[in-house]
Enzyme design. Sequence first.
Site, PDB file in Angstrom:
ATOM      1  N   HIS A  58      62.509  -0.375 -16.202  1.00  0.00           N
ATOM      2  CA  HIS A  58      62.780  -1.403 -17.235  1.00  0.00           C
ATOM      3  C   HIS A  58      61.598  -1.541 -18.187  1.00  0.00           C
ATOM      4  O   HIS A  58      60.566  -2.097 -17.840  1.00  0.00           O
ATOM      5  CB  HIS A  58      63.054  -2.747 -16.555  1.00  0.00           C
ATOM      6  CG  HIS A  58      63.544  -3.799 -17.498  1.00  0.00           C
ATOM      7  ND1 HIS A  58      64.771  -4.403 -17.378  1.00  0.00           N
ATOM      8  CD2 HIS A  58      62.973  -4.357 -18.595  1.00  0.00           C
ATOM      9  CE1 HIS A  58      64.931  -5.281 -18.342  1.00  0.00           C
ATOM     10  NE2 HIS A  58      63.845  -5.280 -19.103  1.00  0.00           N
ATOM     11  N   HIS A  60      60.664  -1.887 -22.692  1.00  0.00           N
ATOM     12  CA  HIS A  60      61.129  -1.959 -24.083  1.00  0.00           C
ATOM     13  C   HIS A  60      60.181  -1.092 -24.916  1.00  0.00           C
ATOM     14  O   HIS A  60      59.140  -1.561 -25.371  1.00  0.00           O
ATOM     15  CB  HIS A  60      61.092  -3.406 -24.587  1.00  0.00           C
ATOM     16  CG  HIS A  60      61.997  -4.327 -23.820  1.00  0.00           C
ATOM     17  ND1 HIS A  60      63.192  -4.792 -24.336  1.00  0.00           N
ATOM     18  CD2 HIS A  60      61.901  -4.858 -22.577  1.00  0.00           C
ATOM     19  CE1 HIS A  60      63.785  -5.570 -23.436  1.00  0.00           C
ATOM     20  NE2 HIS A  60      63.013  -5.631 -22.368  1.00  0.00           N
ATOM     21  N   GLN A 153      69.394  -7.824 -28.386  1.00  0.00           N
ATOM     22  CA  GLN A 153      68.372  -8.865 -28.168  1.00  0.00           C
ATOM     23  C   GLN A 153      68.793 -10.243 -28.698  1.00  0.00           C
ATOM     24  O   GLN A 153      68.481 -11.264 -28.105  1.00  0.00           O
ATOM     25  CB  GLN A 153      67.046  -8.433 -28.830  1.00  0.00           C
ATOM     26  CG  GLN A 153      65.924  -9.469 -28.757  1.00  0.00           C
ATOM     27  CD  GLN A 153      65.354  -9.657 -27.361  1.00  0.00           C
ATOM     28  OE1 GLN A 153      64.543  -8.885 -26.909  1.00  0.00           O
ATOM     29  NE2 GLN A 153      65.791 -10.708 -26.686  1.00  0.00           N
ATOM     30  N   HIS A 211      70.044  -7.855 -19.153  1.00  0.00           N
ATOM     31  CA  HIS A 211      69.049  -8.921 -19.007  1.00  0.00           C
ATOM     32  C   HIS A 211      69.836 -10.153 -18.581  1.00  0.00           C
ATOM     33  O   HIS A 211      70.604 -10.691 -19.381  1.00  0.00           O
ATOM     34  CB  HIS A 211      68.350  -9.205 -20.338  1.00  0.00           C
ATOM     35  CG  HIS A 211      67.277  -8.241 -20.689  1.00  0.00           C
ATOM     36  ND1 HIS A 211      67.507  -6.918 -20.913  1.00  0.00           N
ATOM     37  CD2 HIS A 211      65.930  -8.430 -20.857  1.00  0.00           C
ATOM     38  CE1 HIS A 211      66.362  -6.321 -21.209  1.00  0.00           C
ATOM     39  NE2 HIS A 211      65.385  -7.214 -21.175  1.00  0.00           N
ATOM     40  N   GLU A 214      67.372 -14.669 -17.509  1.00  0.00           N
ATOM     41  CA  GLU A 214      65.907 -14.644 -17.640  1.00  0.00           C
ATOM     42  C   GLU A 214      65.461 -15.978 -18.237  1.00  0.00           C
ATOM     43  O   GLU A 214      65.120 -16.095 -19.406  1.00  0.00           O
ATOM     44  CB  GLU A 214      65.436 -13.477 -18.526  1.00  0.00           C
ATOM     45  CG  GLU A 214      63.916 -13.300 -18.473  1.00  0.00           C
ATOM     46  CD  GLU A 214      63.379 -12.295 -19.468  1.00  0.00           C
ATOM     47  OE1 GLU A 214      64.114 -11.866 -20.386  1.00  0.00           O
ATOM     48  OE2 GLU A 214      62.181 -11.937 -19.348  1.00  0.00           O
ATOM     49  N   ASP A 310      58.393  -3.751 -18.036  1.00  0.00           N
ATOM     50  CA  ASP A 310      59.002  -4.551 -19.108  1.00  0.00           C
ATOM     51  C   ASP A 310      58.291  -4.358 -20.459  1.00  0.00           C
ATOM     52  O   ASP A 310      58.939  -4.070 -21.451  1.00  0.00           O
ATOM     53  CB  ASP A 310      59.038  -6.042 -18.727  1.00  0.00           C
ATOM     54  CG  ASP A 310      60.140  -6.827 -19.443  1.00  0.00           C
ATOM     55  OD1 ASP A 310      61.029  -6.210 -20.039  1.00  0.00           O
ATOM     56  OD2 ASP A 310      60.093  -8.067 -19.395  1.00  0.00           O
ATOM     57  N   TRP A 316      55.835 -10.110 -26.214  1.00  0.00           N
ATOM     58  CA  TRP A 316      56.042 -10.907 -24.998  1.00  0.00           C
ATOM     59  C   TRP A 316      54.851 -10.826 -24.053  1.00  0.00           C
ATOM     60  O   TRP A 316      54.709 -11.636 -23.159  1.00  0.00           O
ATOM     61  CB  TRP A 316      57.307 -10.428 -24.265  1.00  0.00           C
ATOM     62  CG  TRP A 316      58.538 -10.696 -25.064  1.00  0.00           C
ATOM     63  CD1 TRP A 316      59.265 -11.857 -25.061  1.00  0.00           C
ATOM     64  CD2 TRP A 316      59.188  -9.823 -25.996  1.00  0.00           C
ATOM     65  NE1 TRP A 316      60.318 -11.748 -25.924  1.00  0.00           N
ATOM     66  CE2 TRP A 316      60.307 -10.517 -26.511  1.00  0.00           C
ATOM     67  CE3 TRP A 316      58.950  -8.514 -26.455  1.00  0.00           C
ATOM     68  CZ2 TRP A 316      61.177  -9.956 -27.458  1.00  0.00           C
ATOM     69  CZ3 TRP A 316      59.808  -7.954 -27.384  1.00  0.00           C
ATOM     70  CH2 TRP A 316      60.902  -8.669 -27.889  1.00  0.00           C
TER      71      TRP A 316
HETATM   72  N1  17E Z   1      63.355  -9.283 -24.507  1.00  0.00           N
HETATM   73  C1  17E Z   1      63.840 -10.130 -23.576  1.00  0.00           C
HETATM   74  O1  17E Z   1      64.921 -10.728 -23.774  1.00  0.00           O
HETATM   75  N2  17E Z   1      63.160 -10.325 -22.429  1.00  0.00           N
HETATM   76  C2  17E Z   1      62.012  -9.694 -22.213  1.00  0.00           C
HETATM   77  N3  17E Z   1      61.359  -9.901 -21.067  1.00  0.00           N
HETATM   78  C3  17E Z   1      61.478  -8.807 -23.185  1.00  0.00           C
HETATM   79  C4  17E Z   1      62.196  -8.631 -24.322  1.00  0.00           C
HETATM   80  C5  17E Z   1      60.182  -8.114 -22.945  1.00  0.00           C
HETATM   81 FE   FE2 Z   2      63.303  -6.856 -20.498  1.00  0.00          FE
END
Ligand code: 17E
Ligand code: FE2
Length: 429
Positions: A58, A60, A153, A211, A214, A310, A316
Amino acid sequence: MDATLLLRGAQLIDREGLVDIAIADDRIVAIAPDLRMVAVTEWDLGGQLVSAPFVESHIHLDSALTAGEPRWNRSGTLFEGIEIWRDRKQQLTMADVKNRAVQALKQQASYGVLYVRSHADVSERSLTALKGLLEVREAVKDWMTLQVVAFPQDGLYGSEKNEALMEEALKLGADVVGGIPHYEMTREDGVRSVEKIFELAQRYDRLIDVHCDEIDDPQSRFLEVMAACSIRSGMKHRVTASHTTAFGSYDDAYALKLMGFLKRSHINFTANPLINITLQGRTDTYPKRRGVTRVKELWQNGLNVSLGHDCIQDPWYSLGTGNLLAVAEMAVHVCQMTGMEEIEACFEMVTAGGAKTLNVTDEYGIEVGKPANLIVLDAQSPYEAILKRATVKAVISRGQVLVETIPPVVRWANQMGQSKEPVTRAERS
Ligand code: 17E
Ligand code: FE2
């Protein structure tokens, strides 16, 4: 038969005693003690650990190496990160995406990573992030296996255009359908986004990596929707729930019921402890939650868990190197997996567990007949590898030596030392 490369005196993870490993061209052709073989190149490993490569399940890559552009994340929250990225992604060009992604992949490979699953944001009209990463997937395929997730996203229903962009991304060749149900505007949108993701994955014959939850909100319950869709569709191990940090905030009564459904679903989990220990808990004063999913309990219940990085220096998370031993070490701490079996499990979560998440188990592992993808660590066991964040001394990809790293050497001044021989950090610790 002659070998092109013969590794003598290798320690494998699940095997007593040392073995020799023979490679011919791009395949492993023999594994046994004291092989009688001739090889073009022969190395004596002296009992060092040979492992299948690390798997980054995982990351980005589209946002990697952009930390501070156009500004730094001050609150440290996921949501400020999304806003900063929304500004930064207006400036994306193919060259920008490709250069940063290849730089990050080379760094990952130098740490022994030869399989990577990267998310690519597909909520921006030109799809530059996705197109750039698809070109990179092709450009690196001789030394690195890259999977690309079409990741909306800003939400599949965050704006009218996004659903069509997702479908276009799948037509362009994304390997995996992504999603972000907890960031859709309503709970109903979140549920229908998960249902849509399963429909698209089946229609286009792709994997799923969402995702999911989170957030620290214990009311965020899209994991149960993923479990239900997986059970009904039979997609099982082709599905991954990433992050699932709200699972760490659910009460135990609900968690117990959910765990039963998850076991029936056979989905994979990816936790990103390095990032979620910093992104989550930001609205708490004290006690402050850890904001990481129930890694230990998922593992104890027999579900497949992998660990991801990540981020590598992005909106982030301003740190991050690509070294999965740092991620495993963080999991040991944050998930309290300090027992010896648990430490070994954390190593497995960045190797074989990741391979399961990526659905590459057919080709992954140190076995005769499989592609010769393996790493030599400056350690004798997974425990020692995590303990000293061991140097990956050699990375062999498709039977070729891709990169070598020399472990640091510590030299004592003469008056201090008992020995004039150089002492490596490994021997010192
Ligand atoms: N985008 C997201 O929704 N969550 C994350 N942890 C990252 C990007 C890095
Ligand atoms: Fe992520």
